[in-house]
Each structure stands twice: as C-alpha cells, then as structure tokens.
Design an enzyme around this catalytic site. Sequence first.
Site, PDB file in Angstrom:
ATOM      1  N   ASN A   7     -32.428  77.733 155.686  1.00  0.00           N
ATOM      2  CA  ASN A   7     -31.813  76.444 155.374  1.00  0.00           C
ATOM      3  C   ASN A   7     -30.305  76.523 155.507  1.00  0.00           C
ATOM      4  O   ASN A   7     -29.711  77.596 155.351  1.00  0.00           O
ATOM      5  CB  ASN A   7     -32.122  76.024 153.921  1.00  0.00           C
ATOM      6  N   ASP A   9     -27.312  75.572 153.401  1.00  0.00           N
ATOM      7  CA  ASP A   9     -27.047  75.247 152.006  1.00  0.00           C
ATOM      8  C   ASP A   9     -25.767  74.437 151.879  1.00  0.00           C
ATOM      9  O   ASP A   9     -24.695  74.871 152.341  1.00  0.00           O
ATOM     10  CB  ASP A   9     -26.902  76.523 151.171  1.00  0.00           C
ATOM     11  N   GLY A  34     -31.689  79.907 152.681  1.00  0.00           N
ATOM     12  CA  GLY A  34     -33.138  79.952 152.881  1.00  0.00           C
ATOM     13  C   GLY A  34     -33.650  81.288 152.382  1.00  0.00           C
ATOM     14  O   GLY A  34     -33.067  82.345 152.684  1.00  0.00           O
ATOM     15  N   ALA A  37     -34.503  83.979 155.082  1.00  0.00           N
ATOM     16  CA  ALA A  37     -33.290  84.389 155.785  1.00  0.00           C
ATOM     17  C   ALA A  37     -32.407  85.240 154.882  1.00  0.00           C
ATOM     18  O   ALA A  37     -31.856  86.263 155.314  1.00  0.00           O
ATOM     19  CB  ALA A  37     -32.536  83.153 156.264  1.00  0.00           C
ATOM     20  N   THR A 216     -39.040  90.431 137.969  1.00  0.00           N
ATOM     21  CA  THR A 216     -37.610  90.471 137.698  1.00  0.00           C
ATOM     22  C   THR A 216     -37.297  89.609 136.478  1.00  0.00           C
ATOM     23  O   THR A 216     -37.802  88.491 136.352  1.00  0.00           O
ATOM     24  CB  THR A 216     -36.793  89.994 138.906  1.00  0.00           C
ATOM     25  N   ASP A 242     -22.324  83.609 140.421  1.00  0.00           N
ATOM     26  CA  ASP A 242     -23.267  82.682 141.059  1.00  0.00           C
ATOM     27  C   ASP A 242     -24.611  83.405 141.192  1.00  0.00           C
ATOM     28  O   ASP A 242     -24.700  84.424 141.865  1.00  0.00           O
ATOM     29  CB  ASP A 242     -22.728  82.279 142.438  1.00  0.00           C
ATOM     30  N   ALA A 245     -29.574  83.197 145.110  1.00  0.00           N
ATOM     31  CA  ALA A 245     -30.056  84.257 146.013  1.00  0.00           C
ATOM     32  C   ALA A 245     -30.139  85.632 145.366  1.00  0.00           C
ATOM     33  O   ALA A 245     -30.368  86.621 146.064  1.00  0.00           O
ATOM     34  CB  ALA A 245     -29.212  84.338 147.283  1.00  0.00           C
ATOM     35  N   ALA A 246     -30.005  85.707 144.037  1.00  0.00           N
ATOM     36  CA  ALA A 246     -30.139  87.015 143.388  1.00  0.00           C
ATOM     37  C   ALA A 246     -31.537  87.590 143.616  1.00  0.00           C
ATOM     38  O   ALA A 246     -31.695  88.786 143.908  1.00  0.00           O
ATOM     39  CB  ALA A 246     -29.858  86.889 141.895  1.00  0.00           C
ATOM     40  N   GLY A 247     -32.567  86.748 143.481  1.00  0.00           N
ATOM     41  CA  GLY A 247     -33.931  87.212 143.734  1.00  0.00           C
ATOM     42  C   GLY A 247     -34.147  87.618 145.178  1.00  0.00           C
ATOM     43  O   GLY A 247     -34.873  88.578 145.467  1.00  0.00           O
ATOM     44  N   ASP A 248     -33.514  86.905 146.097  1.00  0.00           N
ATOM     45  CA  ASP A 248     -33.629  87.258 147.512  1.00  0.00           C
ATOM     46  C   ASP A 248     -32.946  88.596 147.782  1.00  0.00           C
ATOM     47  O   ASP A 248     -33.453  89.417 148.561  1.00  0.00           O
ATOM     48  CB  ASP A 248     -32.994  86.172 148.384  1.00  0.00           C
ATOM     49  N   ARG A 281     -20.631  87.294 143.444  1.00  0.00           N
ATOM     50  CA  ARG A 281     -20.002  86.584 144.558  1.00  0.00           C
ATOM     51  C   ARG A 281     -20.654  85.217 144.723  1.00  0.00           C
ATOM     52  O   ARG A 281     -21.806  85.026 144.354  1.00  0.00           O
ATOM     53  CB  ARG A 281     -20.178  87.390 145.862  1.00  0.00           C
ATOM     54  N   GLY A 283     -22.249  82.044 146.979  1.00  0.00           N
ATOM     55  CA  GLY A 283     -22.991  81.880 148.215  1.00  0.00           C
ATOM     56  C   GLY A 283     -24.307  82.627 148.195  1.00  0.00           C
ATOM     57  O   GLY A 283     -24.722  83.192 147.170  1.00  0.00           O
TER      58      GLY A 283
END
Length: 307
Positions: A7, A9, A34, A37, A216, A242, A245-248, A281, A283
């Site tokens: 995606n 964002d 995404g 990604a 997690t 932020d 996307a921590a899980g990603d 960070r 993003g």
Amino acid sequence: MFFGTTNLDLCFNVERLPTPGESLMGTLARNPGGKGANQAVAAARLGLRPTFYTRLGDDDAGRLLLQSLRDAGVCADAIEICAGEVSGSALVMVGDDGSNMIVIDPGANLNVTPDMIESAARFIDREAIVVAEMGMPIPALNRLFEMKSDRGFKLIFNPAPVRPGLSAAAWRSVDFVTPNQAEAFELTGVEVEDFESAAGVAAKLLDLGPRAALITLGAQGAYYADATSSFALRAFPVKVVDTTAAGDAFNGAFAASLAQGLPLREAVRKALAVAALCVTRRGAQSAMPTVQAVDEFLKSQTILELE
C-alpha cells in the site's frame, strides 16, 4: 519468499488520535507500506534478498511502490503490475505517544486469485521459508498453504488482519503462527495480558493446527510455544515514536533470522530487537533498521545484560 499486500501509506502525524466527530491538525507524509511489503523490506535490510509476491496497480503509486521495494533489495520478479487497477492505499494516523489508527483501501491487493498464487509458486525455492499475512484474499491463502506439502517450504503465517474462512487443512500446514495480542484474542476469544495468559492462548492456537505459536505482546515482549517447549523473552526498552509496522518488522526479522540459520530463541530475540528499533522511527518501510544498526543494538544490549 513473502506473500502479501502493498500500500501507499498516507501518514498523518498528530498530537493525539482523534475521537469520533473530532477534527485535528496534523502533518502529512506519503510512505511505502503494506504488511507483506514491510515484512519483505525488513528481511532485505538484514542482508537477505527475499522474493516478494504482490499485486500493484499500473499507476503512479504502483510505480513508486515497486521502485521502493527494489531500492530496498527485494527481488521483484514475482510482482504483478495490473493494468486498469489502482494500487492499495492506507490512511494512517500516528499520535505523539506512538499509537496509531489505520484504514486500508486494498485496491489491486483484493484481486489475488488462487490461480495467481499457483503461478507465483514457481518462484518458491524448495526448503525456502515462506511468510504470508492475512491481507490477501482467503481463497488465495488457502491455495498457497495447500502447496506446502508438495513444495517443501516452511510456513510462517501472520494472521493480520484476522478474518474467517481459512480451512482446517490450511491451519495444519502452518509451522509458525505469529499473532499480536489483539489478533490472538480474535482467534481464540481469550485476552492476552501477560506471559502467563499468553501460555493459555498459545495452547488454544496450537489446537487450530499450527506446529508453533509465537505471540507478540508489544512492550512486554514475545511468547513462544510448541507441543514440547515454550519460552518468553522480554522486549527491549526503547523510546517509542511510532508503532506502525512494528509487527511487520518482527515477522520479517524472524523469518530472515531463521533463513540465516539462527537458533529459534536467538531468532526471536533478534526479531524483538528489529521491532524495538522500528518503533523509534516514523514510517513503515523507512523505519526498518539495517543489519549494522541491529548488530550494534544487540551488542549494546548484551553488555547491559552482563552488567
């Protein structure tokens, strides 16, 4: 190899998240994102060259997203560019405390079919580690999971966002299921509040069919269990900027660490380190740390642990 969504964002940084009906001022940034990604980029930043399957629209957003993946070191040979379709997008609001709210328009991600997965399977190396997230259509995921026994890959399944419809046979093909606390609750109906409750929830997850569960728990850490063993690891304390996307970051790093031959416990520890650096960070893909940054962070943590 990663299978998942991509995606663009649209990220609003705000002092705090709004309440229903409230308008707030914020600043806007456009970032590649995404779940799939992000996970692929996390692995690439750790020195691997993962292959990624996704669908992008033939539009400006798609071209930006494709170039971002290539620049990060992700192999884009399996990516489909779809004429007449729009790329996925997400509206992300991030408060100063790091909390977020996300709304997704899946775009081309929504049109992945079982036949497309069948075609993309030619890019899967035998004995590869395959990572899939739940943003793709369920019939496509069922087909991917069905191919596991024939193709011999190891399967990590990140069940986000949780949706019904995954077959019992598909669940039994999973080697590692990796939900966060909210996703674990949606799958089992039981709250995960700490490591003790995570143990009970992990047992319920194993009843679904996976060989192992890796839950997690955000700032608390992660809990692992399989049929014969279990362990918990604390998260690394950091200043959160932020949590997007921590899980990603965790999933991409966990897969990369296994691919690099790290023992299971060390793979989870490294994944926690990557997630910790990610949340310092802003993003999604831009927040994924390099292998050098992770190595330096882990060395500093080892010194602290010894002291």
